[in-house]
Design an enzyme around this catalytic site. Structure first.
Site, PDB file in Angstrom:
ATOM      1  N   ASP A  99       0.821  -1.213   0.000  1.00  0.00           N
ATOM      2  CA  ASP A  99       0.000   0.000   0.000  1.00  0.00           C
ATOM      3  C   ASP A  99       0.855   1.263   0.000  1.00  0.00           C
ATOM      4  OD1 ASP A  99      -2.275  -1.501   0.005  1.00  0.00           O
ATOM      5  OD2 ASP A  99      -2.827  -1.107   2.081  1.00  0.00           O
TER       6      ASP A  99
ATOM      7  N   ARG B  13      -0.264   4.526  17.441  1.00  0.00           N
ATOM      8  CA  ARG B  13      -0.508   5.546  16.409  1.00  0.00           C
ATOM      9  C   ARG B  13      -0.128   6.970  16.844  1.00  0.00           C
ATOM     10  NH1 ARG B  13       0.389   1.691  13.485  1.00  0.00           N
ATOM     11  NH2 ARG B  13      -1.294   0.628  12.382  1.00  0.00           N
TER      12      ARG B  13
ATOM     13  N   ASP C 165      -7.487   3.673  12.211  1.00  0.00           N
ATOM     14  CA  ASP C 165      -6.183   4.333  12.161  1.00  0.00           C
ATOM     15  C   ASP C 165      -6.228   5.703  11.515  1.00  0.00           C
ATOM     16  OD1 ASP C 165      -4.875   2.402  13.567  1.00  0.00           O
ATOM     17  OD2 ASP C 165      -4.060   1.365  11.822  1.00  0.00           O
TER      18      ASP C 165
ATOM     19  N   SER D 220      -4.618  -9.383   7.365  1.00  0.00           N
ATOM     20  CA  SER D 220      -4.157  -8.016   7.562  1.00  0.00           C
ATOM     21  C   SER D 220      -3.617  -7.936   8.982  1.00  0.00           C
ATOM     22  CB  SER D 220      -5.308  -7.030   7.364  1.00  0.00           C
ATOM     23  OG  SER D 220      -4.895  -5.719   7.697  1.00  0.00           O
TER      24      SER D 220
END
Length: 405
Positions: free
Chosen positions: A14, A94, A123, A178
């Site tokens: 990605d 994060r 996210d 994932s």
């Protein structure tokens, strides 16, 4: 000179595809930033990959100790667990990543920050709330929400796009889970997990440990010490908190600790199902709670449970850099002043079994707790206490009896 954009870069397909996309659609100079929060060998070969993909520069930032000391430990001290199960592994990673993105954006005088989070996930919220809190002037680019220019909808599309732009890297179109990994945990989503009716394929899925069925038949004793709510040693060996988590990951993974299967409520409104492995974190959280139950008074412990729920919600929602989170942490820190002592437990086939807790600040009095009458407690005093404690219940019952005559 071209404007600069900071890209949160993992090295995966990605974020690799995003590099030529940014150059094509914005004509930016792309600077990649990879944050090392303990994801291990996922960092191998990133610099060459970023440069081959068209980035002008790559920062690989070691944030492990900052992540643990400033984000993980306060959350452990809070006993913060989202929806009774999730130990917030992705959630509190994060803000530390986004904070460093902002710092490098300032250093490079960039005009924008780009991330590869999807438009359905948590996210995007966590990254962007942190950026807005720390650098409200910076532009935020989220390619997965750019419907007019981001046309890729599958791994095959992204691989084809990369090849069209001269990037022929060994990415596979094979479907897989994932995953998100850091020192604290690894998460798994996708494949059979997308249907809550399916049992997880643990033989295919697990990375950090084994199922309880495959754990050793012999239990293993572990001793942890804390000073003011901060872990300081494992089995008598002093270590910094990040190394303690590494050691507990090893021990917990071996004994099948910390595997949870949860359907959680995402910030954006939908439910999602995932499996989380948090072997060391599960042990650390349980040990901390065992120590607190010995030390904290009843009112503080009860109120702290309420704070834990709110703290977990704030972390999960990406609201780390908010006045409320800071205020709650100030309260939590004040409760940790006496949370010092030693916790011993046995790890056995997915279980953490108490084996003794000691503290110089223990509020447990053996003489009071025993059935032997001591000087501080007269059994007869309980009668008056019960009469007053239950007075409202007695009065209500009397009134109800009068009404029913």
């Amino acid at each position: 000179m071209k404007d600069k954009v900071i890209l949160a870069y993992s090295g995966g397909l990605d974020t690799t595809a995003i590099i030529p996309w940014l150059k094509e659609n914005y004509d930016y100079d792309v600077i990649c930033v990879c944050a090392d929060v303990g994801q291990g060998n996922e960092l191998d070969g990133l610099e060459e990959r970023a440069k081959l993909s068209g980035a002008s520069k790559l920062y690989i930032e070691d944030l492990v100790d900052e992540f643990v000391d400033d984000y993980v430990i306060p959350t452990v001290q809070a006993n913060a667990v989202y929806e009774n199960k999730y130990l917030l592994g992705t959630s509190f990673a994060r803000p530390v990543i986004a904070k460093r993105l902002v710092e490098i954006a300032r250093k490079e005088q960039a005009v924008a920050i780009c991330h590869g989070a999807t438009g359905k996930g948590n996210d995007q919220v966590r990254f962007e709330l942190t950026i807005k809190a720390l650098a409200p002037d910076l532009k935020i680019i989220a390619p997965w929400r750019c419907n007019e220019t981001w046309k890729m909808q599958s791994r095959e599309d992204e691989i084809a796009y990369c090849k069209e732009h001269g990037i022929d890297l060994p990415f596979s179109a094979d479907s897989s889970y994932s995953r998100d990994r850091n020192l604290w945990h690894i998460s798994h989503e996708g494949l059979e997990l997308e249907n809550p009716a399916n049992e997880p394929n643990y033989d295919h899925l697990l990375v950090l440990g084994v199922t309880p069925e495959k754990a050793p038949d012999e239990g293993e004793y572990v001793t942890l010490t804390f000073e003011k709510g901060v872990p300081t040693s494992v089995n008598g060996t002093a270590m910094k908190p990040s190394d303690i988590i590494r050691k507990l990951n090893e021990l917990g993974g071996k004994h099948g600790i910390g595997i949870i299967d949860i359907v959680e409520n995402r910030v954006v409104g939908m439910k999602s199902r995932g499996v989380y492995e948090t072997p060391g974190g599960t042990i650390l959280m349980e040990a901390h709670m065992q120590l607190e139950e010995l030390i904290l008074d009843r009112d503080t412990l009860d109120y702290k449970k309420l704070v834990a729920v709110k703290f977990a919600d704030l972390v999960y929602e990406g609201k780390w850099f908010t006045p409320l989170r800071e205020a709650l942490q100030a309260f939590i820190t004040s409760t940790q002043q006496n949370v010092t002592g030693e916790v011993k437990f046995k790890l056995y086939k997915g279980n953490i079994i108490k084996a003794g807790t000691t503290s110089p600040y223990s509020l447990y009095s053996e003489s009071l707790a025993s059935f032997t009458t001591g000087e501080l407690y007269d059994h007869h005093d309980a009668e008056g206490f019960i009469n007053l404690f239950g007075l409202s219940m007695k009065v209500r019952a009397m009134l109800d009896a009068e009404k029913n005559k």
